[in-house]
Design a protein around this motif. Structure first.
Motif: not given
Length: 216
Positions: A91-96, A106-114, A196-201
């Motif tokens: 849903a967050r990444l669906t922007t046609p 990758m930020d969204v992947v982390v943010d939605e987990y958080l 730091e996790t986001k930066e590493l990814l």
């Protein structure tokens, strides 16, 4: 020759019976909601099928119609969590109208987990696998493959590419360990460790994903 990344061992479906009627599906949802609430309140060890039935306001026979034991209920909750996680990311990444920027993804992947860790009942104990015993983190293979599948088509990637599958698995395992550390350090997730996790990814995955799709 590169060896293929081993896939997680297929687990039997946690449901004894898959609901086909709306009424049964609603009852199953109440059972899983009750399980999540009880996990939040009492933990896994004190969880019981009887307590779940009482909280869900269903007969104990209704619980056993779907599940043989509490472990199966927790496994079904974990599967629902993974499906919800994938849906939130999609849903967050669906922007046609705009190309997918993989660093943003990758930020969204982390943010939605958080977000799920902070707000979804029971998620702290049952994320994407049952909490006891921990299944050698086999769920991370499924999480990695699910994330790669979500992003592959829009990034022009081959989801079956073993090199990419390995990279996503390493990314998931690394983020998992660091985010667990973030929540041990701060109950809300230490923001410095999250950053730091986001930066590493981003730094790690750049060697595989730079040039895969328009980036910013």
């Amino acid at each position: 020759m590169q060896q293929p990344t081993p896939r997680s061992t297929p687990h039997p479906h946690p449901l004894r019976r898959v609901p086909v009627q709306q009424r049964s599906a609603a009852r199953l949802a109440r059972i899983l909601d009750a399980c999540a609430e009880l996990l939040e309140e009492t933990g896994y060890e004190d969880l019981s099928t009887r307590a779940v039935a009482h909280r869900a306001e269903v007969p104990i026979g209704s619980v056993y119609r779907f599940f043989p034991n509490k472990r199966a209920i927790a496994a079904a909750l974990a599967r629902r969590n993974l499906d919800a996680y994938a849906a939130r990311i999609t849903a967050r990444l669906t922007t046609p109208e705009a190309p997918l920027v993989w660093r943003h993804a990758m930020d969204v992947v982390v943010d939605e987990y958080l977000a799920m860790k902070r707000t979804v009942p029971g998620f702290g104990l049952v994320e994407f696998t049952v909490p006891a015993p921990r299944e050698s983190r086999q769920a991370n293979y499924e999480v990695a493959d699910r994330l790669l599948g979500l992003l592959a088509a829009r990034l022009g990637l081959d989801a079956a590419d073993e090199r990419l599958r390995t990279a996503f698995l390493v990314g998931v395992e690394t983020a998992d360990a660091l985010l667990q550390l973030a929540f041990r350090t701060d109950p809300a997730g230490d923001p410095a460790i999250v950053a730091e996790t986001k930066e590493l990814l981003r730094a790690y995955l750049a060697r595989y994903l730079d040039g895969a799709a328009p980036d910013g």
